[in-house]
Design an enzyme around this catalytic site. Structure first.
Site, PDB file in Angstrom:
ATOM      1  N   ALA A   6       0.860  -1.189   0.000  1.00  0.00           N
ATOM      2  CA  ALA A   6       0.000   0.000   0.000  1.00  0.00           C
ATOM      3  C   ALA A   6       0.889   1.230   0.000  1.00  0.00           C
ATOM      4  O   ALA A   6       1.602   1.489   0.970  1.00  0.00           O
ATOM      5  CB  ALA A   6      -0.911  -0.018   1.220  1.00  0.00           C
ATOM      6  N   SER A   8       1.203   5.045   0.086  1.00  0.00           N
ATOM      7  CA  SER A   8       0.506   6.294   0.390  1.00  0.00           C
ATOM      8  C   SER A   8       1.103   7.483  -0.340  1.00  0.00           C
ATOM      9  O   SER A   8       0.461   8.518  -0.493  1.00  0.00           O
ATOM     10  CB  SER A   8       0.539   6.559   1.894  1.00  0.00           C
ATOM     11  N   GLY A   9       2.361   7.347  -0.769  1.00  0.00           N
ATOM     12  CA  GLY A   9       3.077   8.475  -1.342  1.00  0.00           C
ATOM     13  C   GLY A   9       4.050   9.090  -0.364  1.00  0.00           C
ATOM     14  O   GLY A   9       4.750  10.046  -0.690  1.00  0.00           O
ATOM     15  N   GLY A  10       4.126   8.518   0.826  1.00  0.00           N
ATOM     16  CA  GLY A  10       5.035   9.012   1.853  1.00  0.00           C
ATOM     17  C   GLY A  10       6.291   8.174   1.942  1.00  0.00           C
ATOM     18  O   GLY A  10       6.422   7.116   1.304  1.00  0.00           O
ATOM     19  N   VAL A  11       7.212   8.626   2.795  1.00  0.00           N
ATOM     20  CA  VAL A  11       8.500   7.952   2.917  1.00  0.00           C
ATOM     21  C   VAL A  11       8.371   6.596   3.604  1.00  0.00           C
ATOM     22  O   VAL A  11       9.077   5.643   3.265  1.00  0.00           O
ATOM     23  CB  VAL A  11       9.515   8.862   3.657  1.00  0.00           C
ATOM     24  N   SER A  13       5.845   4.278   3.632  1.00  0.00           N
ATOM     25  CA  SER A  13       5.356   3.193   2.769  1.00  0.00           C
ATOM     26  C   SER A  13       6.367   2.864   1.684  1.00  0.00           C
ATOM     27  O   SER A  13       6.488   1.706   1.270  1.00  0.00           O
ATOM     28  CB  SER A  13       4.004   3.567   2.163  1.00  0.00           C
ATOM     29  N   CYS A 101     -10.560   4.244   8.949  1.00  0.00           N
ATOM     30  CA  CYS A 101      -9.962   4.011   7.635  1.00  0.00           C
ATOM     31  C   CYS A 101      -9.121   2.740   7.657  1.00  0.00           C
ATOM     32  O   CYS A 101      -9.171   1.928   6.723  1.00  0.00           O
ATOM     33  CB  CYS A 101      -9.113   5.207   7.222  1.00  0.00           C
ATOM     34  N   CYS A 199      -7.516  13.764   6.411  1.00  0.00           N
ATOM     35  CA  CYS A 199      -7.207  13.933   4.992  1.00  0.00           C
ATOM     36  C   CYS A 199      -8.353  14.548   4.208  1.00  0.00           C
ATOM     37  O   CYS A 199      -8.118  15.239   3.208  1.00  0.00           O
ATOM     38  CB  CYS A 199      -6.794  12.595   4.381  1.00  0.00           C
TER      39      CYS A 199
END
Length: 382
Positions: A6, A8-11, A13, A101, A199
């Protein structure tokens, strides 16, 4: 093992996916599109599900040399997280949308789809550790870095779900170490700011956002004795423990500030009083679930000792809990009763109470009632 990462676009993940690849797993990256507003852009470091995050996730997968997909979960997210958030506030409760979530999207909808497609596990960048017990069941534990520990928001996971989870960052000593590793791997998100806030409320103005979703009606603010001391412009937008924005017309006799003690949505009333009445010593929880095998006392009604945590970054407090036996009720309707060894302040119905024994997460329940002996003695609660 075939693993769905998965992204998320973060560091976090990105590094978790990199470690899964390095471990020899067959990894595929997926970013969850949770918003129906594709033009949404990140504001500062808020949010976690913007179009920029999707691009960052794609670039990370390109660097790692793994396939990348975007799955549209926006309908499910709106129904299970956003609509639930609105309904809970309308009922006078304070929900945790990140917890919902994780429960409904990342480890129910996503995991169910992954298993249906032949994946063995879902990998995320959560800071938590999985340990296999002697009987072969999996246990969820705190991360090595307690400052970044995210086991609280994973407390909703069931034993079956834990069997199909990978948390590669669980033993990482610090977030700085993760960023350094990302830089070494050439990941462009190495210095990307952490996400925070809700979010789907990108500007952080929860009260203003709720006012657009719920029909707010003005009503009385009363003290614990029932005397009106002010007027609110919508009880649903307040939360227990709140101090700012009360707009009280009558100062307290002792001159001390007053806080929201209770929301009564049916009466459209907010109760405010002194800080000491916020101290809670007994909690009743519903929607009880176990993260792994339940404690033996869950089937006997006997009490067991725990540490209780009611917020993601709050300090746990010692407590004694038990599950009252009710042969007339199904197991999924079981309640959790908790008597606190030390008072907690500002506990609101709707929050999630997560139980620990040492570093192990036992399970969680949604707070239904939170009681203060002093408040009860004042006659404000049943």
């Amino acid at each position: 093992m075939k693993v769905l990462a998965a992204m998320s676009g973060g560091v976090d993940s990105a590094v978790a996916a990199a470690r899964a690849v390095e471990a020899g797993h067959d990894v595929v990256g997926v970013h969850l599109a949770l918003s129906r507003m594709p033009g949404t852009l990140r504001t500062g470091s808020r949010g976690c599900c913007t179009i920029e995050d999707s691009s960052d996730a794609w670039r990370a997968c390109e660097t790692l040399g793994i396939p990348f997909y975007v799955w549209d979960f926006s309908s499910r997210f709106k129904e299970d997280v956003v609509d639930d958030f609105i309904a809970e506030y309308a009922a006078g409760r304070t929900p945790n949308p990140c917890m919902r979530c994780n429960e409904k999207i990342k480890f129910e909808a996503l995991l169910d789809k992954a298993l249906a497609l032949g994946f063995d596990a879902v990998c995320t960048g959560h800071y938590a550790e999985l340990i296999e017990s002697e009987d072969g069941t999996r246990q969820l534990h705190r991360a090595a870095d307690w400052a970044k520990d995210q086991s609280y928001v994973l407390g909703v996971l069931t034993e079956e779900q834990l069997r199909h989870c990978l948390f590669p960052l669980g033993r990482t000593p610090s977030k700085d170490a993760v960023r350094a590793e990302a830089a070494e791997r050439g990941l462009s998100v190495a210095k990307k700011p952490d996400s925070h806030d809700i979010c789907f409320i990108p500007d952080g103005d929860t009260r203003g956002w709720l006012a657009e979703q719920i029909e707010m009606r003005s009503g009385p603010i009363v003290d614990p004795d029932g005397a009106q001391i002010g007027e609110h412009d919508g009880a649903e937008a307040y939360t227990v423990g709140q101090r700012r924005g009360l707009k009280l017309g009558r100062p307290a006799a002792d001159g001390k500030p007053r806080f929201v003690l209770e929301i009564r949505p049916k009466e459209n009333t907010v109760v405010a009083g002194p800080k000491e009445l916020l101290e809670i010593d007994r909690i009743t929880g519903i929607r009880l679930s176990w993260a792994g095998a339940p404690v033996p006392q869950a089937s006997t009604g006997e009490p067991f000792d725990i540490d209780l945590q009611i917020r993601a970054h709050a300090d746990p407090v010692p407590a004694r809990a038990w599950v009252p036996l009710d042969p007339q009720s199904p197991a999924e309707e079981a309640e959790l009763i908790v008597e606190l060894g030390a008072p907690l302040r500002g506990v609101a119905p709707g929050q999630t109470a997560v139980m620990y024994q040492g570093t192990r997460v036992l399970g969680q329940a949604t707070i239904d009632t939170a009681r203060s002996r002093d408040y009860q003695a004042a006659g404000a609660l049943d």
